[in-house]
Design a protein around this motif. Structure first.
Motif: not given
Length: 855
Positions: A10, A12, A17-18, A74
């Protein structure tokens, strides 16, 4: 869960994109893909930042308070989190004092070697200095006494109680005379001796001499005197004294004890540069005395011309043809003209003004300090030797290759264990440095003067000499400026890290590293919002089979035979071989590090051509040449290097390309803007007229937390738009100002009318594949390749004809597809009678250049 991979889930960050990916540990993984596709976002902004943040969070609160911790990343999961070391693309040089030896940590090793293991020599007799024994010290005071004379040695009562409180009290003490011990007496006896036995004193006095306690001599007549103390070593022949109190601080330029007193440890002093004061090629009347063109000195210029005419010295001939008396008048003055020396003194009194400091510094140059000979070290330690032929000063005058040869010549069998350990560390660092093309650098070369590639490799050295296991190393573009042989040496160093049980991540566009890495990861498919996906994760051989790249460019051959010829180029006191370049073509210049590529092309040729065009030199160390002849007059000169540290935190894509201007003018033509009487400043986040007063045009606020990471929140007033809402919402019917600033420039230009200048810039943006960027995109958030192309565009916005263009390490951060686009752009420039020189090691340019020059 496998322990042989780093599991990322994940991710980000930025345009990622994840991403979910597993990367092997104890292996070399190389990331490839277009510039701006997300390689650095994954390796540095995700893995490196999160690993560093967690490491710093393990510190106690009182340490975390002083740490610059990254913000939370993130990402859903990273496991395991390894101790991490990183080398990013952008590494600003900190300060002007640092030299090559400091950055490589050689200064510390030299400091330890010479403090612990060097001997001080007499410069006249070249023999080691010796410390006098206590017996030798007493020879003069006792010369008038008989051999059988008796003496007492005593120390003060306070020293005895301070240093020997556990020892038994002595049998005698001294007040007015020697007598049986009384504790109240000021001096307590430590031993007695006869003059004939003086040679036996040194061994007995070791405990007192080591503590440097004052010792007092008492004779039979109860006369007391403090014994002379010689703390320094002296020459046995001429009695020349050496360093009084040797300490490690004496061997470093970063301490007042060791720094040269004249240059304060900089190794250079500032002097007024004659070339910046006077232009020899033009006359006094035509402005040849450039220093006097300073507005405050306009009257002095008139006075100088009046005095020269009175002395019958021509004011219309070139200054180079004037007699020696002109220079005496110029500097010392005569009659109503005060002279440059007086003006220099006056400027010194005004240096509290920033404008004066800037003006003066612009007219000065650095000159090697004649006291320390450029070593930065005090002359007090000049004559310390590890062996008789090379002094501490001699060592500091060497380049890295010479230092390596010098220390390899030592017979380590005769050295102590500590010496051998220091020597081993030193030789390993130097061997690696020479292997990656740094052997030509002088120890005292200022770090600020090296190229971006050389500085990147200097920082890389400390990682390659790492001894440990279980760590993660992340390197961004480590191959910058390296030849194939040097890449081989670098890769060997990376493999050595892996053999110790470490993990290496590389972000590099070099096919050499792609082929040899254990794992290749391709991130794309394109840049910015069009990228951020992992398209391949496996061996490079399999990747090439699935994604072949076809080179669709070839050299442009010209039938012209015009040339630029340079004879005997000289820079930094070194003379290089002659060379010549074809005009109106692309020349690829390559060669090993230190072969003089940049020195010959930029410091000599480009600097001279720039001087011919503008009457002043480039901001580089100017070289000389016996002659520089061109078959064609050059109208302009451009030099573009790989320095990515030239931007401020507020620099944006729009400000660098000047596209902000045309977009703002478009909105200012709307009826609403005219009725409000708006100016360009009202639509700029950098202007007090338009920026949001709450966040001062940043678009966010920082909430400082003492023991936690600082919190960055969107500005509530402008909603992150940076402008006052009334201006950000200004619309032309199709888009608002805020929307125009945030959407790709390719979409914006479809809705506004472009002038010929901006149509050309827009065309260049397409060729360089930068039209996906938005106007408000911060330059500091771009990848190295994006910055490189953006800077290239910013320098070449105007129409360029009959110019000389030099690009150094232009391939930095660019994939082969992007290199092909940039190369097509350069070939287009040659059609306008421009001469282009590419100083680069990337062999892609063999498909681009019509001429190759190898030094």
């Amino acid at each position: 869960m496998s322990e042989n991979v780093i599991r990322i889930r994940g991710a980000r960050v930025n345009n990622l994109k994840s991403i979910d990916i597993d990367l092997p540990t104890k292996a070399i993984t190389c990331f490839g893909g277009p510039s701006g596709s997300g390689k650095t976002s994954l390796a540095f902004h995700t893995v490196y930042n999160e690993s560093k943040r967690r490491f710093l969070n393990s510190f106690p609160n009182y340490l975390k308070f002083f740490s610059d911790r990254p913000a939370p990343v993130d990402v859903d999961e990273i496991f395991p989190v390894l101790p991490v070391f990183g080398l990013p693309q952008i590494n600003p040089v900190m300060g002007t004092r640092s030299v090559i030896a400091d950055t490589m940590r050689l200064s510390e090793i030299f400091q330890n070697l010479y403090f612990h293991h060097a001997n001080e020599y007499c410069p006249e007799h070249m023999i080691p200095l010796e410390r006098l024994s206590f017996a030798q010290v007493l020879e003069t005071p006792l010369s008038e006494y008989d051999e059988g004379a008796k003496f007492h040695l005593a120390i003060s009562r306070s020293d005895f109680l301070k240093f020997f409180s556990n020892a038994p009290y002595p049998s005698r003490s001294f007040g007015e005379k020697i007598k049986d011990f009384e504790a109240s007496d000021p001096y307590w006896e430590i031993l007695r001796f006869k003059k004939k036995n003086i040679s036996k004193l040194d061994q007995k006095l070791i405990p007192y001499l080591e503590k440097e306690i004052d010792i007092y001599l008492i004779d039979e007549a109860n006369n007391i005197s403090k014994t002379p103390v010689v703390k320094q070593k002296i020459c046995p022949k001429c009695h020349r004294g050496g360093l009084v109190a040797k300490s490690p601080a004496n061997f470093t330029a970063f301490n007042a004890l060791g720094a040269c007193g004249k240059c304060n440890g900089f190794g250079a002093t500032l002097e007024y540069d004659k070339e910046k004061l006077v232009d020899n090629k033009i006359s006094v009347k035509d402005g040849g005395v450039k220093f006097l063109e300073y507005k405050r000195f306009s009257q002095e210029y008139k006075d100088l011309i009046r005095v020269l005419k009175a002395q019958k010295i021509s004011t219309t001939k070139p200054i180079a043809e004037l007699p020696g008396s002109f220079w005496d008048i110029l500097y010392k003055g005569k009659s109503s003209y005060c002279g440059l020396n007086a003006l220099f003194d006056w400027l010194e009194t005004k240096k509290y003004k920033p404008s004066v400091r800037i003006f003066v510094r612009g007219k000065q140059k650095e000159v090697s300090c004649n006291t320390c000979q450029g070593t930065r070290i005090s002359p007090e330690v000049e004559h310390f030797y590890l062996e008789e032929e090379t002094s501490f000063y001699d060592l500091w005058k060497m380049d890295l290759s010479e230092v390596y040869d010098y220390f390899c010549s030592f017979d380590q069998r005769a050295m102590s264990k500590d010496f051998r350990l220091l020597l081993k560390s030193l030789i390993n660092i130097l061997e690696t440095a020479i292997g990656i093309g740094l052997g030509h650098l002088k120890l005292t070369r200022k770090v600020k003067s090296v190229s971006a590639g050389e500085y990147q490799r200097l920082l890389l050295l400390k990682h390659l000499s790492y001894e440990g296991t279980g760590a993660l190393f992340i390197f961004d573009e480590p191959s910058l400026g390296l030849s194939e042989k040097e890449k081989e040496k670098l890769f060997k160093g990376l493999k050595n890290l892996v053999s110790q049980g470490n993990t290496v991540f590389l972000i590099d566009h070099s096919e050499y590293f792609h082929k040899r890495s254990d794992r290749f990861v391709f991130i794309g498919p394109e840049s910015g919002s069009r990228g951020g996906e992992v398209l391949f994760n496996g061996s490079y051989k399999d990747f090439v089979g699935k994604h072949p790249f076809k080179i669709e460019i070839s050299p442009l051959n010209s039938n012209k035979r015009e040339r630029i010829k340079v004879e005997e180029p000289n820079v930094y006191g070194k003379t290089f071989s002659d060379f010549k370049l074809p005009l109106n073509e692309i020349t690829w210049v390559k060669g090993a590090s230190g072969s003089g590529k940049t020195a010959r092309i930029i410091n000599v040729l480009a600097s001279e051509l720039y001087y011919r065009a503008y009457g002043q030199s480039l901001d580089v160390t100017k070289g000389t040449a016996k002659s520089i002849n061109s078959d064609q007059a050059i109208q302009d000169v451009f030099v573009v290097d790989a320095n990515l540290n030239r931007y401020t935190s507020r620099s944006t894509f729009g400000s660098m390309t000047d596209m902000f201007s045309i977009v703002r003018k478009h909105f200012l033509k709307t009826p609403t803007a005219k009725s409000m009487g708006l100016k360009e400043g009202h639509l700029s986040p950098n202007s007090a007229l338009g920026h949001c007063p709450a966040c001062e045009g940043r678009g966010y606020k920082v909430v400082e937390m003492q023991f936690l990471e600082d919190i960055i929140i969107e500005c509530e007033d402008c909603k992150g738009l940076k402008l006052k809402p009334v201006y950000a919402s200004l619309s032309d019917g199709e888009m608002t100002v805020a929307q125009a600033y945030s959407m790709p420039i390719s979409e914006v230009v479809k809705k506004i009318k472009l002038t010929p200048k901006y149509r050309r810039i827009n065309e260049y943006l397409k060729i360089l594949k930068l039209d996906y960027l938005s106007l408000d995109r911060a330059v500091n958030s771009l990848s190295g390749g994006e910055r490189q192309r953006l800077y290239l565009l910013s320098q070449l916005q105007k129409e360029i004809y009959n110019s000389f263009l030099v690009f150094e390490n232009l391939s930095f951060g660019l994939s082969r597809r992007e290199l092909q686009a940039v190369s097509l752009f350069l070939q287009k420039l040659t059609s306008q009678n421009n001469t282009i020189v590419l100083i680069d090691q990337n062999d892609f340019y063999k498909h681009v250049a019509s001429h190759t020059l190898e030094f």
